[in-house]
Design an enzyme around this catalytic site. Structure first.
Site, PDB file in Angstrom:
ATOM      1  N   GLY A  78       1.094  -1.395   0.094  1.00 40.79           N
ATOM      2  CA  GLY A  78       0.051  -0.004   0.359  1.00 40.79           C
ATOM      3  C   GLY A  78       1.119   1.317  -0.129  1.00 40.79           C
ATOM      4  N   THR A  79       1.592   1.395   1.326  1.00 39.10           N
ATOM      5  CA  THR A  79       2.626   2.295   0.378  1.00 39.10           C
ATOM      6  C   THR A  79       3.266   2.978  -0.042  1.00 39.10           C
ATOM      7  OG1 THR A  79       3.574   2.115   2.955  1.00 39.10           O
ATOM      8  CG2 THR A  79       4.742   3.758   1.769  1.00 39.10           C
ATOM      9  N   ASN A 161      -7.594   4.171   8.670  1.00 40.12           N
ATOM     10  CA  ASN A 161      -6.942   3.149   9.268  1.00 40.12           C
ATOM     11  C   ASN A 161      -7.260   3.346  11.245  1.00 40.12           C
ATOM     12  OD1 ASN A 161      -4.986   5.021   8.591  1.00 40.12           O
ATOM     13  ND2 ASN A 161      -4.151   4.023   9.889  1.00 40.12           N
ATOM     14  N   GLN A 189      -7.642  -0.176   3.481  1.00 36.89           N
ATOM     15  CA  GLN A 189      -8.620  -0.695   4.426  1.00 36.89           C
ATOM     16  C   GLN A 189      -9.547  -1.388   3.786  1.00 36.89           C
ATOM     17  OE1 GLN A 189      -7.808  -1.565   7.426  1.00 36.89           O
ATOM     18  NE2 GLN A 189      -5.541  -0.653   7.316  1.00 36.89           N
ATOM     19  N   HIS A 209      -1.948  -8.168   2.288  1.00 39.86           N
ATOM     20  CA  HIS A 209      -1.592  -7.945   3.906  1.00 39.86           C
ATOM     21  C   HIS A 209      -3.184  -8.166   4.626  1.00 39.86           C
ATOM     22  CE1 HIS A 209      -0.006  -4.730   5.368  1.00 39.86           C
ATOM     23  NE2 HIS A 209       0.160  -4.462   4.974  1.00 39.86           N
ATOM     24  N   THR A 245      11.942  -7.361 -11.538  1.00 37.62           N
ATOM     25  CA  THR A 245      10.217  -8.866 -11.812  1.00 37.62           C
ATOM     26  C   THR A 245       9.378  -8.755 -10.834  1.00 37.62           C
ATOM     27  OG1 THR A 245      12.919  -9.335 -12.511  1.00 37.62           O
ATOM     28  CG2 THR A 245      11.407 -10.688 -12.274  1.00 37.62           C
ATOM     29  N   CYS A 336       1.965   1.962  11.708  1.00 41.68           N
ATOM     30  CA  CYS A 336       3.019   2.399  10.698  1.00 41.68           C
ATOM     31  C   CYS A 336       3.631   3.825  11.786  1.00 41.68           C
ATOM     32  CB  CYS A 336       2.499   2.563   9.728  1.00 41.68           C
ATOM     33  SG  CYS A 336       2.265   1.615   8.570  1.00 41.68           S
TER      34      CYS A 336
END
Length: 392
Positions: A78-79, A161, A189, A209, A245, A336
């Site tokens: 997400g970041t 979040n 979220q 995740h 990749t 975070c």
């Protein structure tokens, strides 16, 4: 510690892997194309590319909003997706129209959006921040006041979040488009937890995740008509939007988790909402010294598995560590931002007093959390508060 086990209730930080995602990883490891580069022309490379394309198609379908598979870019999470969206879309809009040099974000965004603001200013953009109301929502009227005819990009998250408050994304996107701006939403979220209305947005971020997929795999979906300037170069992968990749194993596991969430979305949402209501009713009863960060019933405007609490008499660090000792793992807010002694920027932006915001607690789960574990957690939290404050 309940029955000698630790109860994990920090799904908004990272959810436990789902069986479907673990199976997808195992199937990949056993396949004939395992570890092959999907950009190679030989047989194993083509098989790997075919699997990656299938994962891309499955994720586009799970997103909805008529996104095409070719519009889905794989990232590391997400970041990175949010960084690519903020830089790439802002610069892409200005490239098409030089007067477009303004970016508007909300004050309740994740740090992966807020922390981009100084770098955007260094690139010559004006960055405006729109504040929510006490209910945690950004209104179309508040957004409109920050726009003007120079706005390149608006970015407002789909659901917060920390509080779980769902934003009025279709209305906000409409206001942005009427001003000629591109609209991006961070749905990290919300994706996989509630139905998304994405037909109105130009770009959306999501990650694996948070829904039971692997750490290290995310997506940014961008409409083909929208100009996105890449931030990295070398290789031409992901339609020249994000070189490197690709992680085929992660993409397949992400797609498997997303498909599972999509297939049982309404049932899981109803179950989580019921669990959250019971927690709020128990913990925020009169005299407990605990209250919700946002008033109102758990419903369509809140994520079903996010319980956001305030304990004004205690600080978040004390609460989290005491609960950890008791066998319950929760968060003070965004994982975070852990370790900060400042109150949550989200709660501060909502106008919650500093002393109350310093005692914030986030409990997050999905349909896999048991009622017994949640009831045990509630007893443990009430016990911690009673022992440390004298609240009965």
């Amino acid at each position: 510690m309940p029955n000698g086990k630790t109860v994990y209730l920090d799904y908004a930080a990272s959810a436990p892997m789902r069986a479907s995602a673990l199976k997808a990883e195992a199937d990949y490891a056993a396949s004939e194309y395992a570890d092959a580069n999907p950009n190679s022309l030989h047989t194993r490379g083509r098989l790997s590319a075919r699997a990656l394309d299938q994962a891309r198609s499955d994720l586009a379908r799970s997103l909805g909003g008529r996104f095409r598979p070719s519009e889905v870019t794989f990232t590391s999470g997400g970041t990175e997706s949010n960084n690519l969206a903020l830089f790439g879309l802002a610069e892409g809009a200005r490239e098409r129209d030089r007067k477009r040099n303004r970016v508007v974000i909300s004050a309740i965004e994740h740090d992966s959006v807020l922390d981009v603001a100084p770098a955007l200013r260094n690139l010559g953009f004006e960055v405006a921040v729109v504040r929510p109301g006490r209910d945690g929502k950004v209104t179309p009227e508040a957004l409109k006041a920050e726009l003007g005819d120079t706005c390149a990009l608006v970015s407002v998250m789909y659901a917060n979040n920390e509080t779980g408050v769902v934003q009025p994304v279709p209305e906000l996107a409409d206001v942005a488009h009427k001003a000629g701006a591109v609209f991006h939403t961070d749905a990290v979220q919300a994706f996989g937890r509630i139905p998304l209305e994405l037909g109105c947005v130009d770009a959306v971020s999501a990650t694996a995740h948070k829904i039971g997929g692997p750490v290290g795999c995310g997506i940014l979906a961008v409409r083909g008509r929208v100009n996105l300037r890449p931030r990295q170069f070398g290789g031409g992968q992901e339609f020249n939007r994000r070189p490197g990749t690709q992680d085929v194993r992660g993409a397949l596991a992400f797609a498997a988790a997303a498909k599972e969430c999509a297939s049982g979305l309404e049932q899981a949402r109803a179950a989580c909402s019921a669990k959250a209501r019971r927690l709020y009713a128990t913990l925020c009863a009169e005299g407990t010294g605990i209250k919700p960060s946002v008033d109102g019933e758990v419903g369509d405007d809140k994520l079903p598995g996010t319980v956001s609490l305030l304990v004004p008499a205690l600080d978040s660090e004390t609460l989290v560590l005491a609960l950890d000792d008791a066998g319950f793992e929760v968060s003070a807010g965004s994982a975070c931002s852990s370790g900060s002694l400042d109150p949550s920027h989200v709660l501060s932006a909502m106008g919650i007093p500093r002393q109350e915001a310093l005692g914030s607690l986030r409990v997050s789960f999905d349909e896999r959390a048991s009622d017994a574990d949640l009831e045990a957690f509630a007893r443990a939290l009430l016990d911690v508060v009673q022992k440390r404050t004298g609240k009965q």
